[in-house]
Design a protein around this motif. Structure first.
Motif, PDB file in Angstrom:
ATOM      1  N   LEU A 161       0.826  -1.067   0.131  1.00 22.59           N
ATOM      2  CA  LEU A 161      -0.098   0.081  -0.051  1.00 22.59           C
ATOM      3  C   LEU A 161       0.883   1.263  -0.097  1.00 22.59           C
ATOM      4  O   LEU A 161       0.524   2.101  -0.569  1.00 22.59           O
ATOM      5  CB  LEU A 161      -0.924   0.107   1.334  1.00 22.59           C
ATOM      6  N   THR A 191       1.848   2.163  -3.469  1.00 25.96           N
ATOM      7  CA  THR A 191       0.842   2.880  -4.357  1.00 25.96           C
ATOM      8  C   THR A 191       0.324   4.261  -3.515  1.00 25.96           C
ATOM      9  O   THR A 191      -0.643   4.872  -4.003  1.00 25.96           O
ATOM     10  CB  THR A 191      -0.305   1.964  -4.370  1.00 25.96           C
ATOM     11  N   ALA A 199      -6.547  -2.784   5.182  1.00 15.56           N
ATOM     12  CA  ALA A 199      -5.420  -3.018   4.089  1.00 15.56           C
ATOM     13  C   ALA A 199      -6.512  -3.764   2.854  1.00 15.56           C
ATOM     14  O   ALA A 199      -6.168  -3.235   1.683  1.00 15.56           O
ATOM     15  CB  ALA A 199      -4.415  -4.118   4.589  1.00 15.56           C
ATOM     16  N   LYS A 200      -7.278  -4.434   3.332  1.00 18.59           N
ATOM     17  CA  LYS A 200      -8.379  -4.803   2.358  1.00 18.59           C
ATOM     18  C   LYS A 200      -9.130  -3.891   1.421  1.00 18.59           C
ATOM     19  O   LYS A 200      -9.241  -3.814   0.278  1.00 18.59           O
ATOM     20  CB  LYS A 200      -9.283  -5.808   2.921  1.00 18.59           C
ATOM     21  N   ARG A 249      -6.700  -1.764  -0.631  1.00 19.44           N
ATOM     22  CA  ARG A 249      -6.652  -2.370  -1.825  1.00 19.44           C
ATOM     23  C   ARG A 249      -7.765  -2.102  -2.998  1.00 19.44           C
ATOM     24  O   ARG A 249      -7.376  -2.034  -3.981  1.00 19.44           O
ATOM     25  CB  ARG A 249      -6.275  -3.638  -1.765  1.00 19.44           C
ATOM     26  N   LYS A 250      -8.836  -2.314  -2.170  1.00 19.69           N
ATOM     27  CA  LYS A 250      -9.968  -2.229  -3.269  1.00 19.69           C
ATOM     28  C   LYS A 250     -10.281  -0.666  -3.777  1.00 19.69           C
ATOM     29  O   LYS A 250     -10.632  -0.403  -4.916  1.00 19.69           O
ATOM     30  CB  LYS A 250     -11.321  -2.563  -2.283  1.00 19.69           C
ATOM     31  N   ASP A 299      -7.800   1.326  -4.228  1.00 20.53           N
ATOM     32  CA  ASP A 299      -6.822   1.305  -5.524  1.00 20.53           C
ATOM     33  C   ASP A 299      -7.358   0.676  -6.772  1.00 20.53           C
ATOM     34  O   ASP A 299      -7.287   1.386  -7.590  1.00 20.53           O
ATOM     35  CB  ASP A 299      -5.606   0.745  -5.098  1.00 20.53           C
TER      36      ASP A 299
END
Length: 98
Positions: free
Chosen positions: A17, A20, A87-88, A91-92, A94
């Motif tokens: 993460l 990004t 974190a999940k 990521r979604k 992004d």
């Protein structure tokens, strides 16, 4: 039950993460990122898509929108810090920008 990220799991979950553009919030166990879109409609559409996932996972972001910019902060209030849910969802978020 959601658990606060351990020192062992932080690196593997958070480093991708950070790569990004996510960063730690100063003085708080949370991550943040600013997303900039072409216009307000694109920003609001992205927020709507994220909201569907956030509701599905029962994990809601702290966010602030001005015109085409959305500032997001993620933390899990139940554990007073970061969990795998943060974190999940990051990521979604992004993934939904592409």
């Amino acid at each position: 039950m959601t658990e606060k990220l351990s020192e062992e799991t932080r690196g593997p979950l958070l480093q991708p993460l950070f790569d990004t553009g996510w960063k730690m919030v100063e003085g708080r166990d949370a991550i943040e990122k600013e997303f900039v879109f072409a216009n307000f409609v694109d920003a609001f559409g992205w927020m709507t898509r994220v909201a569907i996932w956030a509701e599905k996972w029962d994990h809601h972001p702290e966010w602030f929108n001005v015109y085409k910019t959305v500032h997001v902060t993620l933390a899990t209030h139940d554990v007073e810090g970061l969990s795998a849910l943060d974190a999940k969802l990051a990521r979604k978020m992004d993934a939904l920008t592409t």
